[in-house]
Design a protein around this motif. Structure first.
Motif, PDB file in Angstrom:
ATOM      1  N   THR A  16     -45.462  10.849   6.256  1.00 33.60           N
ATOM      2  CA  THR A  16     -46.481   9.950   6.801  1.00 33.60           C
ATOM      3  C   THR A  16     -46.256   8.523   6.347  1.00 33.60           C
ATOM      4  OG1 THR A  16     -48.057  11.803   6.742  1.00 33.60           O
ATOM      5  CG2 THR A  16     -48.963   9.597   7.017  1.00 33.60           C
ATOM      6  N   LEU A  17     -46.016   8.355   5.062  1.00 31.08           N
ATOM      7  CA  LEU A  17     -45.821   7.020   4.509  1.00 31.08           C
ATOM      8  C   LEU A  17     -44.582   6.346   5.088  1.00 31.08           C
ATOM      9  CD1 LEU A  17     -46.852   7.995   0.928  1.00 31.08           C
ATOM     10  CD2 LEU A  17     -47.834   6.035   2.133  1.00 31.08           C
ATOM     11  N   ARG A  18     -43.521   7.094   5.261  1.00 34.04           N
ATOM     12  CA  ARG A  18     -42.311   6.506   5.850  1.00 34.04           C
ATOM     13  C   ARG A  18     -42.583   6.033   7.286  1.00 34.04           C
ATOM     14  NH1 ARG A  18     -36.976   7.319   3.767  1.00 34.04           N
ATOM     15  NH2 ARG A  18     -37.020   8.128   1.635  1.00 34.04           N
ATOM     16  N   GLN A  19     -43.425   6.748   8.004  1.00 35.80           N
ATOM     17  CA  GLN A  19     -43.753   6.312   9.360  1.00 35.80           C
ATOM     18  C   GLN A  19     -44.610   5.049   9.326  1.00 35.80           C
ATOM     19  OE1 GLN A  19     -42.675   7.646  12.513  1.00 35.80           O
ATOM     20  NE2 GLN A  19     -43.410   5.569  12.888  1.00 35.80           N
ATOM     21  N   TRP A  20     -45.557   4.974   8.385  1.00 36.08           N
ATOM     22  CA  TRP A  20     -46.363   3.760   8.263  1.00 36.08           C
ATOM     23  C   TRP A  20     -45.501   2.549   7.904  1.00 36.08           C
ATOM     24  CZ3 TRP A  20     -50.700   6.261   4.792  1.00 36.08           C
ATOM     25  CH2 TRP A  20     -51.537   7.053   5.607  1.00 36.08           C
ATOM     26  N   ARG A  33     -49.762 -10.090   1.284  1.00 36.91           N
ATOM     27  CA  ARG A  33     -50.439  -8.832   1.599  1.00 36.91           C
ATOM     28  C   ARG A  33     -49.489  -7.877   2.317  1.00 36.91           C
ATOM     29  NH1 ARG A  33     -54.913  -7.272  -0.681  1.00 36.91           N
ATOM     30  NH2 ARG A  33     -55.910  -9.260  -0.199  1.00 36.91           N
ATOM     31  N   ALA A  34     -48.732  -8.388   3.269  1.00 30.52           N
ATOM     32  CA  ALA A  34     -47.788  -7.532   3.982  1.00 30.52           C
ATOM     33  C   ALA A  34     -46.742  -6.972   3.027  1.00 30.52           C
ATOM     34  CB  ALA A  34     -47.117  -8.324   5.103  1.00 30.52           C
ATOM     35  N   ARG A  35     -46.290  -7.780   2.059  1.00 33.11           N
ATOM     36  CA  ARG A  35     -45.302  -7.306   1.087  1.00 33.11           C
ATOM     37  C   ARG A  35     -45.910  -6.238   0.180  1.00 33.11           C
ATOM     38  NH1 ARG A  35     -40.766 -10.213   0.411  1.00 33.11           N
ATOM     39  NH2 ARG A  35     -40.680  -9.834  -1.836  1.00 33.11           N
ATOM     40  N   ILE A  36     -47.181  -6.403  -0.175  1.00 40.26           N
ATOM     41  CA  ILE A  36     -47.862  -5.385  -0.987  1.00 40.26           C
ATOM     42  C   ILE A  36     -47.848  -4.042  -0.269  1.00 40.26           C
ATOM     43  CG2 ILE A  36     -50.121  -4.628  -1.839  1.00 40.26           C
ATOM     44  CD1 ILE A  36     -50.719  -7.654  -2.307  1.00 40.26           C
ATOM     45  N   TRP A  37     -48.255  -4.051   0.998  1.00 41.84           N
ATOM     46  CA  TRP A  37     -48.346  -2.782   1.729  1.00 41.84           C
ATOM     47  C   TRP A  37     -46.968  -2.141   1.891  1.00 41.84           C
ATOM     48  CZ3 TRP A  37     -52.922  -4.279   0.842  1.00 41.84           C
ATOM     49  CH2 TRP A  37     -54.030  -3.505   1.206  1.00 41.84           C
ATOM     50  N   ARG A  38     -45.963  -2.946   2.137  1.00 39.69           N
ATOM     51  CA  ARG A  38     -44.612  -2.385   2.293  1.00 39.69           C
ATOM     52  C   ARG A  38     -44.146  -1.745   0.990  1.00 39.69           C
ATOM     53  NH1 ARG A  38     -38.971  -5.093   2.463  1.00 39.69           N
ATOM     54  NH2 ARG A  38     -37.707  -3.510   3.526  1.00 39.69           N
ATOM     55  N   ALA A  41     -42.931   2.918  -2.138  1.00 41.21           N
ATOM     56  CA  ALA A  41     -42.889   3.494  -3.482  1.00 41.21           C
ATOM     57  C   ALA A  41     -43.678   4.802  -3.543  1.00 41.21           C
ATOM     58  CB  ALA A  41     -43.440   2.495  -4.498  1.00 41.21           C
ATOM     59  N   SER A  42     -44.794   4.869  -2.825  1.00 43.87           N
ATOM     60  CA  SER A  42     -45.585   6.101  -2.801  1.00 43.87           C
ATOM     61  C   SER A  42     -44.809   7.229  -2.125  1.00 43.87           C
ATOM     62  CB  SER A  42     -46.914   5.867  -2.082  1.00 43.87           C
ATOM     63  OG  SER A  42     -47.715   4.941  -2.786  1.00 43.87           O
ATOM     64  N   ALA A  43     -44.077   6.909  -1.061  1.00 48.70           N
ATOM     65  CA  ALA A  43     -43.254   7.933  -0.412  1.00 48.70           C
ATOM     66  C   ALA A  43     -42.250   8.523  -1.398  1.00 48.70           C
ATOM     67  CB  ALA A  43     -42.531   7.337   0.795  1.00 48.70           C
ATOM     68  N   ILE A  44     -41.608   7.656  -2.183  1.00 42.92           N
ATOM     69  CA  ILE A  44     -40.669   8.126  -3.202  1.00 42.92           C
ATOM     70  C   ILE A  44     -41.385   8.997  -4.225  1.00 42.92           C
ATOM     71  CG2 ILE A  44     -39.145   7.407  -5.073  1.00 42.92           C
ATOM     72  CD1 ILE A  44     -37.951   6.926  -2.339  1.00 42.92           C
ATOM     73  N   SER A  45     -42.586   8.599  -4.623  1.00 45.09           N
ATOM     74  CA  SER A  45     -43.338   9.371  -5.622  1.00 45.09           C
ATOM     75  C   SER A  45     -43.682  10.762  -5.114  1.00 45.09           C
ATOM     76  CB  SER A  45     -44.615   8.619  -6.011  1.00 45.09           C
ATOM     77  OG  SER A  45     -44.316   7.447  -6.727  1.00 45.09           O
TER      78      SER A  45
END
Length: 434
Positions: free
Chosen positions: A360-364, A383-388, A393-397
């Protein structure tokens, strides 16, 4: 200053005690490090001052948000390579006290300070949550924390989430789209809750109304959805009106602690409990238990962290706390289920779906990158850099099993013991609600 990259790479390896896993490109155009690895671009010496001032992920995050560092090449590979240094090695290697005690490392730290340039570091980026005070998870503080994350513009979230407007882990099958997977997740929850015509559903943390609309449209229930985000509520109400569902769905800007109009036949809580916090989790469980009728079901969909060997060593992720989810907390799934049971629930099923969240995160992230210029225009470059960064990083986690996500199905089993559950569990997992 010639060949800053070689000096920086040597210092990083001296301080970290391991070979540098990525290539470095410095502000003077020089490069050093493994030739085939992703490249960490250090655009300005200010980034070093931030990292020396706040060693570890917070300093890196500030430099990233400010645009002073970037990655050339595969962002996921870069994060995966850096994870062992920044997130998984423990805190000693990043502790300034540790540097002071070791003469060799102290010398390297002094050289890094000279390379970083004039002191002090610049102020944190404007997107960082400012100093917070007072007890955790009061109603006022929770409302501000939710607003920081969710009230950044519905148009921005449309770019990232796509037409489904669901901001939680999807439920994937082979060859499906993000919209298919989010629809299947919502339908799976409806079936786990055994929703039927005439039931009354409370959707805690209702977001932009997707769960409420799916349940009302396909299962004939009436729904009360609650959120602390005024922007989410306004968007959800418009969607509901456009779909002709206002007679079945009510959206409130309301704290879960203030809901008093039970009983409900079922409660869904999807990606909301991470905001509750350890100090309030028993209260959360008690409140939901009280709002259910006997035999009613709760579906608690929640991210979980791995337990620490010594739970006193657990630290909230600095980047996430400062830039993404202020005051958010993750608990091990065992603690969550125990607290639900202490409140009186009978936990009947736990489904772990962490790999689904990585997908899911990779698709977002792909959605964000495909609409990057518009995302920046709608929010800010920071803000855009934060979300990216946080989503990648969450996908990796999730992929590395640092965190997981679980759907916990619990029942307010009456004194008779008649839970209403099927004799064979998980019959709900067959098929899809189209």
């Amino acid at each position: 200053m010639s060949d800053a990259a070689s000096r920086l790479a040597a210092l990083a390896e001296e301080l970290m005690g391991v070979p540098l896993p990525v290539r470095i490109r410095a502000w003077d155009g020089s490069e050093a490090g493994p030739p085939d690895a992703p490249t960490l671009i250090v655009r300005h010496r200010r980034a070093l001052r931030r990292m020396v001032w706040k060693p570890g992920e917070l300093g890196l995050a500030r430099a990233w948000v400010a645009g002073e560092i970037d990655v050339r090449g595969d962002l996921y590979e870069a994060l995966d390579r850096l994870a062992g240094l920044v997130w998984e090695r423990g805190h000693d290697a990043k502790d300034p006290v540790h540097l002071v005690r070791d003469p060799r490392l102290r010398a390297a730290a002094r050289e890094l300070l000279r390379l970083a340039g004039p002191w002090p570091p610049p102020a944190p980026p404007a997107e960082e949550v400012r100093r917070r005070s007072g007890p955790l998870h009061t109603k006022v503080r929770d409302r501000r924390a939710i607003s920081h994350h969710y009230d950044v513009g519905n148009d921005f979230y449309e770019l990232v989430l796509g037409p489904s407007m669901v901001y939680s882990c999807a439920y994937w099958s082979e060859g499906g789209t993000l919209e298919d997977a989010q629809r299947d997740k919502l339908d799976l929850i409806c079936r786990k809750l055994a929703l039927k015509e005439g039931d009354r559903l409370l959707d805690v943390g209702c977001g932009w109304g997707s769960m409420a609309m799916h349940a009302a449209r396909h299962y004939g229930v009436t729904v009360v959805g609650i959120t602390l985000s005024a922007e989410q509520a306004a968007y959800a109400r418009k969607r509901i009106a456009d779909e002709g569902l206002t007679d079945r769905i009510e959206i409130r800007v309301q704290d879960y602690r203030d809901v008093r109009d039970g009983p409900y036949d079922a409660i869904s809580s999807i990606g909301m409990a991470e905001h509750v916090g350890a100090v309030r989790y028993r209260e959360y469980a008690d409140d939901l238990y009280a709002l259910l009728k006997p035999g009613g079901r709760l579906l608690n969909h929640q991210i979980a962290r791995r337990p620490e060997r010594n739970e006193e060593d657990y630290r909230v992720d600095e980047f996430i706390d400062a830039y993404v989810f202020p005051d958010g907390e993750l608990a091990p799934v065992g603690r969550t289920t125990a607290t639900l049971e202490e409140a009186g629930f009978e936990v009947r099923d736990i489904e772990a779906i962490r790999e689904h969240y990585a997908l899911t995160l990779r698709q977002w992230v792909a959605n964000l990158e495909a609409h990057w210029d518009e995302a920046v225009r709608l929010t800010s470059p920071g803000r855009a850099r934060i979300w990216r960064l946080y989503m990648a990083a969450s996908a990796i986690s999730f992929e590395r099993n640092r965190i997981g996500v679980n759907q916990i199905l619990a029942v307010k089993t009456p004194e008779s013991g008649a839970s209403g559950m099927p004799l064979r569990s998980r019959i709900w997992s067959a098929g899809s609600g189209r």
